[in-house]
Design a protein around this motif. Structure first.
Motif, PDB file in Angstrom:
ATOM      1  N   THR A  50     -25.750  27.329   9.811  1.00  0.00           N
ATOM      2  CA  THR A  50     -26.263  28.769  10.452  1.00  0.00           C
ATOM      3  C   THR A  50     -27.601  29.047  10.137  1.00  0.00           C
ATOM      4  OG1 THR A  50     -26.501  30.922  10.756  1.00  0.00           O
ATOM      5  CG2 THR A  50     -25.185  29.912   8.983  1.00  0.00           C
ATOM      6  N   LEU A  51     -28.386  29.301  10.271  1.00  0.00           N
ATOM      7  CA  LEU A  51     -30.022  29.619  10.188  1.00  0.00           C
ATOM      8  C   LEU A  51     -30.389  30.684   9.618  1.00  0.00           C
ATOM      9  CD1 LEU A  51     -31.882  27.064  12.777  1.00  0.00           C
ATOM     10  CD2 LEU A  51     -31.079  26.741  10.442  1.00  0.00           C
ATOM     11  N   HIS A  52     -29.106  31.637   9.576  1.00  0.00           N
ATOM     12  CA  HIS A  52     -29.391  33.492   8.915  1.00  0.00           C
ATOM     13  C   HIS A  52     -28.669  33.391   7.384  1.00  0.00           C
ATOM     14  CE1 HIS A  52     -31.121  33.398  12.726  1.00  0.00           C
ATOM     15  NE2 HIS A  52     -30.165  33.438  13.682  1.00  0.00           N
ATOM     16  N   THR A  53     -28.858  34.612   7.373  1.00  0.00           N
ATOM     17  CA  THR A  53     -28.480  34.790   5.974  1.00  0.00           C
ATOM     18  C   THR A  53     -26.793  36.217   6.266  1.00  0.00           C
ATOM     19  OG1 THR A  53     -30.003  36.573   5.624  1.00  0.00           O
ATOM     20  CG2 THR A  53     -30.462  33.953   4.429  1.00  0.00           C
ATOM     21  N   THR A  54     -26.701  36.356   7.321  1.00  0.00           N
ATOM     22  CA  THR A  54     -25.498  37.657   7.801  1.00  0.00           C
ATOM     23  C   THR A  54     -25.085  37.097   9.158  1.00  0.00           C
ATOM     24  OG1 THR A  54     -27.078  39.529   9.101  1.00  0.00           O
ATOM     25  CG2 THR A  54     -27.301  39.811   6.834  1.00  0.00           C
ATOM     26  N   THR A  55     -24.778  36.213   8.748  1.00  0.00           N
ATOM     27  CA  THR A  55     -23.814  35.261  10.021  1.00  0.00           C
ATOM     28  C   THR A  55     -23.039  34.173   8.586  1.00  0.00           C
ATOM     29  OG1 THR A  55     -25.385  33.465  10.223  1.00  0.00           O
ATOM     30  CG2 THR A  55     -25.210  35.548  11.914  1.00  0.00           C
ATOM     31  N   ALA A  56     -22.273  33.494   9.115  1.00  0.00           N
ATOM     32  CA  ALA A  56     -21.308  32.179   8.646  1.00  0.00           C
ATOM     33  C   ALA A  56     -21.323  31.504  10.182  1.00  0.00           C
ATOM     34  CB  ALA A  56     -20.275  32.398   7.669  1.00  0.00           C
ATOM     35  N   ILE A  57     -20.539  30.464   9.382  1.00  0.00           N
ATOM     36  CA  ILE A  57     -20.376  29.376  10.093  1.00  0.00           C
ATOM     37  C   ILE A  57     -17.924  28.727   9.026  1.00  0.00           C
ATOM     38  CG2 ILE A  57     -19.630  26.252  10.904  1.00  0.00           C
ATOM     39  CD1 ILE A  57     -21.830  28.255  11.882  1.00  0.00           C
ATOM     40  N   VAL A  58     -17.478  28.992   9.925  1.00  0.00           N
ATOM     41  CA  VAL A  58     -15.764  29.179   9.907  1.00  0.00           C
ATOM     42  C   VAL A  58     -15.466  27.980  10.714  1.00  0.00           C
ATOM     43  CG1 VAL A  58     -16.355  31.206   7.713  1.00  0.00           C
ATOM     44  CG2 VAL A  58     -14.945  31.024  10.583  1.00  0.00           C
ATOM     45  N   VAL A  59     -14.209  27.296  10.403  1.00  0.00           N
ATOM     46  CA  VAL A  59     -13.020  26.689  11.352  1.00  0.00           C
ATOM     47  C   VAL A  59     -11.561  27.216  11.226  1.00  0.00           C
ATOM     48  CG1 VAL A  59     -12.088  24.527  11.216  1.00  0.00           C
ATOM     49  CG2 VAL A  59     -14.368  24.926  10.876  1.00  0.00           C
ATOM     50  N   ASN A  60     -11.426  27.622  12.431  1.00  0.00           N
ATOM     51  CA  ASN A  60      -9.906  28.403  11.801  1.00  0.00           C
ATOM     52  C   ASN A  60      -9.730  28.335  13.387  1.00  0.00           C
ATOM     53  OD1 ASN A  60      -7.536  29.721  11.156  1.00  0.00           O
ATOM     54  ND2 ASN A  60      -8.408  29.588   8.991  1.00  0.00           N
ATOM     55  N   GLU A  61      -8.138  29.060  13.231  1.00  0.00           N
ATOM     56  CA  GLU A  61      -7.404  28.980  15.170  1.00  0.00           C
ATOM     57  C   GLU A  61      -8.227  30.616  15.865  1.00  0.00           C
ATOM     58  OE1 GLU A  61      -3.364  29.996  15.019  1.00  0.00           O
ATOM     59  OE2 GLU A  61      -3.308  30.675  16.339  1.00  0.00           O
ATOM     60  N   ARG A 133     -10.732  25.773  15.610  1.00  0.00           N
ATOM     61  CA  ARG A 133     -11.961  26.167  16.311  1.00  0.00           C
ATOM     62  C   ARG A 133     -13.118  25.982  15.957  1.00  0.00           C
ATOM     63  NH1 ARG A 133     -11.447  24.027  21.530  1.00  0.00           N
ATOM     64  NH2 ARG A 133     -12.699  25.368  22.193  1.00  0.00           N
ATOM     65  N   VAL A 134     -14.789  26.048  15.983  1.00  0.00           N
ATOM     66  CA  VAL A 134     -15.394  26.249  14.914  1.00  0.00           C
ATOM     67  C   VAL A 134     -16.144  27.558  15.468  1.00  0.00           C
ATOM     68  CG1 VAL A 134     -17.149  24.752  13.937  1.00  0.00           C
ATOM     69  CG2 VAL A 134     -15.810  23.403  14.938  1.00  0.00           C
ATOM     70  N   PHE A 135     -16.772  28.649  14.925  1.00  0.00           N
ATOM     71  CA  PHE A 135     -17.071  29.670  15.074  1.00  0.00           C
ATOM     72  C   PHE A 135     -18.557  29.915  14.264  1.00  0.00           C
ATOM     73  CE2 PHE A 135     -12.034  29.869  15.175  1.00  0.00           C
ATOM     74  CZ  PHE A 135     -11.749  30.839  16.939  1.00  0.00           C
ATOM     75  N   LEU A 136     -19.333  30.233  15.072  1.00  0.00           N
ATOM     76  CA  LEU A 136     -20.238  30.840  14.816  1.00  0.00           C
ATOM     77  C   LEU A 136     -19.395  32.604  14.128  1.00  0.00           C
ATOM     78  CD1 LEU A 136     -23.269  32.008  13.680  1.00  0.00           C
ATOM     79  CD2 LEU A 136     -23.483  32.385  15.573  1.00  0.00           C
ATOM     80  N   VAL A 137     -19.943  33.325  13.102  1.00  0.00           N
ATOM     81  CA  VAL A 137     -19.269  34.180  12.767  1.00  0.00           C
ATOM     82  C   VAL A 137     -20.489  35.197  12.573  1.00  0.00           C
ATOM     83  CG1 VAL A 137     -17.913  36.054  11.276  1.00  0.00           C
ATOM     84  CG2 VAL A 137     -17.231  33.505  11.591  1.00  0.00           C
ATOM     85  N   GLU A 138     -20.557  36.356  13.474  1.00  0.00           N
ATOM     86  CA  GLU A 138     -21.867  37.046  13.481  1.00  0.00           C
ATOM     87  C   GLU A 138     -21.054  38.370  12.689  1.00  0.00           C
ATOM     88  OE1 GLU A 138     -24.464  39.163  13.202  1.00  0.00           O
ATOM     89  OE2 GLU A 138     -25.175  38.250  14.980  1.00  0.00           O
TER      90      GLU A 138
END
Lengths: 157, 157, 157
Positions: A50-61, A133-138
């Protein structure tokens, strides 16, 4: 003369995502798989950042009730209405943007989750388990967000 | 004969950091950007990895009050004065170093934050969003620390 | 004609692990070092990625009492006997497997820890600090698990 050196391939792109809620899990898996296929590698790494400091990248169901459990976990760890020094505009002197909004909780969530996921690619496909699955987390939406995806590996013959 | 195979480049180095406080966020971004530039890649990956178990690597905003919020979050999750079995020298039988100090809390913090960050490099520069900075997080300082930085990608022409 | 292009090498394999407890830290370091050696790289990256959503990959110290502290930390953050919407089979409509077991807590633990670790490889060896070990973390065992390991780098001459 035929070279026996496997060709290295590097492909980079950015994915744009418009989020709709303050906290939201956006499933990027299909888009990432399509990008990796387009890169034309046989095996290598796919780094989703991610290119932001209030988002994340996670891998889960990707199970909607589980995503609600994840939101509850993050909210418990760093409640939105707790007190954050980052949000005290009387104290802040740096990185002040116009229309700065209180988002100390969102930075804390991002810190706990991490900013990238490195995924293995082999046998012509992304190595993901059955439920992964790969998620961007807002974490401070809604906003327009950008994710950087880099594919590095051996070119497919 | 001109080869059409892009040259792969791999560059590794270690960065030494002297920390000054028990918990401290040290911004390594400028040093990492300089190293990536020196490696001479056009595109690829930069993996920043700490070599210690009571430090972490994170990517977030460099705003001093926010860093204080992060410290408070970690302290809440694993207080320094809580009881850790790792610190019970009557029970411990392995990995005992001279002058072992109680640091169970610092290991817990490191576990939550993670030991490395993979950053994308493209178009001749590190892909970082406007507010993103890369930190070594000292969790049991002050100490002298080492961070391993590996740059892997396509050589610039 | 001698090519001056360093040869890129990519090697992928899966490691199978049979876990024995509901929560367990399994030290994979020796196996990963052996795989990296077999791949025959001089320098590059080793990405260790779990293929499950109720396991994690972490890097920290292998000290049994500390691993008990880590388990306590995770249990505090997301207790096994707390209420998770993911475990409410009256509400769930997607991703239902036969013999589904309540494991919302395990997904939460996995979310906090992360699904992969990227390790630097240089000077012919994995770059790990004195106390650093690589663990698969079982969070919903016992089960048979698979870890994907990808080695990407410059071939050793």
């Amino acid at each position: 003369m035929e070279t026996l050196v496997p060709a290295a391939t590097c492909y980079h792109t950015r994915v744009r995502v418009t989020t709709e809620r303050s906290m939201q899990f956006i499933d990027l898996t299909d888009r990432i798989e399509a990008l990796a296929a387009r890169a034309g590698i046989h095996a290598g790494l796919v780094n989703v950042q991610t290119l932001h400091t209030t988002t994340a990248i996670v891998v889960n169901e990707h199970e909607p009730l589980l995503l609600a459990d994840f939101s509850a976990l993050l909210t418990r760890a760093a409640p939105r209405d707790a007190s954050y020094r980052h949000d005290d505009m009387d104290l802040r002197t740096v990185n002040l943007a116009p229309n700065e909004r209180p988002n100390g909780h969102a930075h804390c969530h991002a810190l706990l989750l991490g900013s990238s996921a490195s995924l293995n690619f082999a046998d012509g496909r992304l190595q993901l388990g059955r439920w992964q699955r790969v998620f961007l987390v807002e974490l401070d939406g809604p906003r327009v967000r950008e994710v950087s995806v880099l594919v590095l590996g051996e070119a497919a013959r």
